[in-house]
Design a protein around this motif. Structure first.
Motif, PDB file in Angstrom:
ATOM      1  N   MET A   1       0.685  -1.243   0.173  1.00 20.74           N
ATOM      2  CA  MET A   1       0.066   0.102  -0.113  1.00 20.74           C
ATOM      3  C   MET A   1       0.843   1.234   0.057  1.00 20.74           C
ATOM      4  O   MET A   1       0.401   2.242  -0.653  1.00 20.74           O
ATOM      5  N   LYS A   2       1.890   0.972   0.835  1.00 27.20           N
ATOM      6  CA  LYS A   2       2.619   2.357   0.990  1.00 27.20           C
ATOM      7  C   LYS A   2       3.421   2.761  -0.589  1.00 27.20           C
ATOM      8  O   LYS A   2       3.555   3.775  -0.894  1.00 27.20           O
ATOM      9  N   LEU A   3       3.869   1.322  -1.201  1.00 19.28           N
ATOM     10  CA  LEU A   3       4.548   1.810  -2.546  1.00 19.28           C
ATOM     11  C   LEU A   3       3.608   2.514  -3.623  1.00 19.28           C
ATOM     12  O   LEU A   3       3.906   3.162  -4.482  1.00 19.28           O
ATOM     13  N   GLN A   4       2.417   1.938  -3.470  1.00 17.89           N
ATOM     14  CA  GLN A   4       1.376   2.269  -4.497  1.00 17.89           C
ATOM     15  C   GLN A   4       0.961   3.877  -4.350  1.00 17.89           C
ATOM     16  O   GLN A   4       0.978   4.537  -5.189  1.00 17.89           O
ATOM     17  N   ALA A   5       1.145   4.192  -3.155  1.00 16.59           N
ATOM     18  CA  ALA A   5       0.845   5.443  -2.378  1.00 16.59           C
ATOM     19  C   ALA A   5       2.166   6.324  -2.961  1.00 16.59           C
ATOM     20  O   ALA A   5       1.612   7.572  -3.475  1.00 16.59           O
ATOM     21  N   LYS A   6       2.968   5.928  -2.784  1.00 18.46           N
ATOM     22  CA  LYS A   6       4.447   6.918  -3.059  1.00 18.46           C
ATOM     23  C   LYS A   6       4.867   6.950  -4.575  1.00 18.46           C
ATOM     24  O   LYS A   6       5.024   8.022  -4.817  1.00 18.46           O
ATOM     25  N   PHE A   7       4.749   5.840  -5.147  1.00 19.82           N
ATOM     26  CA  PHE A   7       4.950   5.865  -6.656  1.00 19.82           C
ATOM     27  C   PHE A   7       3.783   5.790  -7.688  1.00 19.82           C
ATOM     28  O   PHE A   7       4.006   5.911  -8.910  1.00 19.82           O
ATOM     29  N   VAL A   9       1.446   3.449  -8.294  1.00 24.78           N
ATOM     30  CA  VAL A   9       1.664   2.371  -9.636  1.00 24.78           C
ATOM     31  C   VAL A   9       0.497   1.346  -8.873  1.00 24.78           C
ATOM     32  O   VAL A   9       0.115   1.556  -7.783  1.00 24.78           O
ATOM     33  N   SER A  10       0.311   0.329  -9.832  1.00 22.52           N
ATOM     34  CA  SER A  10      -0.928  -0.568  -9.452  1.00 22.52           C
ATOM     35  C   SER A  10      -0.175  -1.496  -8.294  1.00 22.52           C
ATOM     36  O   SER A  10       0.934  -1.744  -8.298  1.00 22.52           O
ATOM     37  N   GLU A  11      -1.351  -2.279  -7.821  1.00 21.58           N
ATOM     38  CA  GLU A  11      -0.777  -3.453  -6.774  1.00 21.58           C
ATOM     39  C   GLU A  11      -0.029  -4.414  -7.578  1.00 21.58           C
ATOM     40  O   GLU A  11       0.914  -4.868  -6.851  1.00 21.58           O
ATOM     41  N   ARG A  12      -0.370  -4.617  -8.677  1.00 21.98           N
ATOM     42  CA  ARG A  12       0.434  -5.919  -9.406  1.00 21.98           C
ATOM     43  C   ARG A  12       1.656  -5.233  -9.661  1.00 21.98           C
ATOM     44  O   ARG A  12       2.620  -6.181  -9.540  1.00 21.98           O
ATOM     45  N   ARG A  13       1.829  -4.215 -10.085  1.00 23.84           N
ATOM     46  CA  ARG A  13       3.486  -3.741 -10.346  1.00 23.84           C
ATOM     47  C   ARG A  13       4.235  -3.548  -9.032  1.00 23.84           C
ATOM     48  O   ARG A  13       5.336  -3.958  -8.984  1.00 23.84           O
ATOM     49  N   ALA A  14       3.551  -3.146  -8.030  1.00 20.76           N
ATOM     50  CA  ALA A  14       4.262  -2.941  -6.557  1.00 20.76           C
ATOM     51  C   ALA A  14       4.560  -4.587  -5.996  1.00 20.76           C
ATOM     52  O   ALA A  14       5.606  -4.805  -5.667  1.00 20.76           O
ATOM     53  N   PRO A  21       3.796 -12.275  -3.634  1.00 21.30           N
ATOM     54  CA  PRO A  21       2.568 -12.829  -4.229  1.00 21.30           C
ATOM     55  C   PRO A  21       1.669 -11.828  -3.921  1.00 21.30           C
ATOM     56  O   PRO A  21       1.172 -11.290  -2.661  1.00 21.30           O
ATOM     57  N   ARG A  22       0.708 -11.785  -4.983  1.00 21.83           N
ATOM     58  CA  ARG A  22      -0.540 -10.890  -4.646  1.00 21.83           C
ATOM     59  C   ARG A  22      -1.505 -11.492  -3.721  1.00 21.83           C
ATOM     60  O   ARG A  22      -2.252 -10.752  -3.089  1.00 21.83           O
ATOM     61  N   SER A  23      -1.440 -12.758  -3.612  1.00 19.51           N
ATOM     62  CA  SER A  23      -2.598 -13.421  -2.582  1.00 19.51           C
ATOM     63  C   SER A  23      -2.100 -13.168  -1.115  1.00 19.51           C
ATOM     64  O   SER A  23      -3.048 -12.979  -0.240  1.00 19.51           O
ATOM     65  N   CYS A  24      -0.704 -12.895  -0.930  1.00 20.41           N
ATOM     66  CA  CYS A  24      -0.235 -12.559   0.445  1.00 20.41           C
ATOM     67  C   CYS A  24      -0.834 -11.237   0.465  1.00 20.41           C
ATOM     68  O   CYS A  24      -1.122 -10.853   1.618  1.00 20.41           O
TER      69      CYS A  24
END
Length: 302
Positions: A1-7, A9-14, A21-24
């Motif tokens: 969540m922090k990477l998405q907000a800072k850069f 980007v989408s959850e997939r890219r982060a 894994p996205r499931s985690c």
């Protein structure tokens, strides 16, 4: 969540960047049905055994048939903000009232010395610590050492230097401070056959000569001087001690300076042979000092 907000980007890219894994990322832990009861029981055991850590508490819970692995209890332990309190070291109390200055009085020069600490601060807020050593009979300030901190090793070094210049006293009186009751000091004074007189804990009046000296030190020096640095404090302390010993008239000595009074005293007069010696005043035991007050005339009077 922090990477998405800072850069932005989408959850997939982060998740790809941090190799997660996205499931985690989307997983939400589901509390078990027994978790609330387990936490309550864990807190109950913690109150009963405050010195136990999470591993021992987990072992106790498993003995009670709880599903309590060490990792699960650790997670709950952290969530509840629990920790084992640091073990407090017990203080040794060596003092007793029989060692007070009102009972074990100094009978001659270098019979009883007293020592203690006093504190102040520099203008920047740094702590300054003074070690004072006073001859109870002559009221001389034998040492007034100031530093940021003074340990038991520093006390031994100071005493060794003082003993080499002045000699070894019969007794040293102090409170139960950690610097004074240190085993190193006790061993060292025992080797030199110096009796350490530890006063009753919480009874500073039993070390009255040190307290009286610190009262004068605080009133006439610490409360009137501004210490900009340790070096300035050391310089001012040396000057004040010189003035106290050689120029300041002492009321209990017939208004004679302590150094002058000590010069008139017979050096280390032998102890009286009586089993219960009657303490006399310093004026009565010093040669060349009359029983009436001796005044030092100054330009403004007494």
């Amino acid at each position: 969540m922090k990477l998405q907000a800072k850069f932005a980007v989408s959850e997939r890219r982060a998740c790809r960047v941090v190799d997660q894994p996205r499931s985690c990322q989307r997983y939400v832990a589901q509390p078990r049905d027994d978790e609330q009861a387990l936490v309550q029981r864990m807190l109950h055991l913690v109150r009963q055994r405050p010195r136990f850590g999470y591993r021992r508490i987990a072992a106790l819970l498993r003995c009670e048939a709880w599903r309590a692995s060490a990792t699960r209890i650790y997670r709950l332990w952290r969530r509840e903000g629990l920790k084992v309190p640091q073990k407090k070291r017990k203080r040794r109390r060596l003092g007793k009232s029989e060692n007070g200055c009102h009972r074990r009085r100094a009978l001659h020069k270098d019979h009883v010395w007293c020592w203690d600490f006093v504190f102040d601060r520099t203008t920047s807020g740094s702590t300054l610590k003074w070690l004072s050593i006073v001859d109870e009979y002559t009221r001389e300030c034998l040492c007034l050492k100031v530093d940021r901190s003074i340990t038991s090793e520093d006390v031994i070094d100071t005493l060794a230097e003082l003993f080499a210049m002045r000699g070894v006293p019969r007794n040293i009186r102090s409170d139960n401070g950690p610097e004074f009751i240190a085993r190193a000091i006790q061993r060292w004074t025992k080797q030199l056959e110096i009796e350490t007189l530890y006063i009753e804990p919480g009874s500073p009046w039993e070390n009255g000569f040190a307290e009286s000296f610190h009262s004068r030190l605080r009133d006439e020096f610490l409360a009137t001087e501004v210490f900009e640095s340790l070096a300035a404090a050391q310089k001012l302390t040396t000057a004040w001690r010189e003035d106290y010993n050689h120029y300041r008239p002492h009321s209990s000595l017939g208004y004679v300076a302590p150094a002058e009074f000590a010069a008139r005293c017979t050096a280390s007069a032998p102890m009286l042979a009586s089993a219960t010696p009657q303490p006399t005043s310093p004026l009565q035991q010093c040669s060349g000092v009359t029983l009436t007050n001796t005044f030092i005339a100054t330009g403004t009077g007494i």
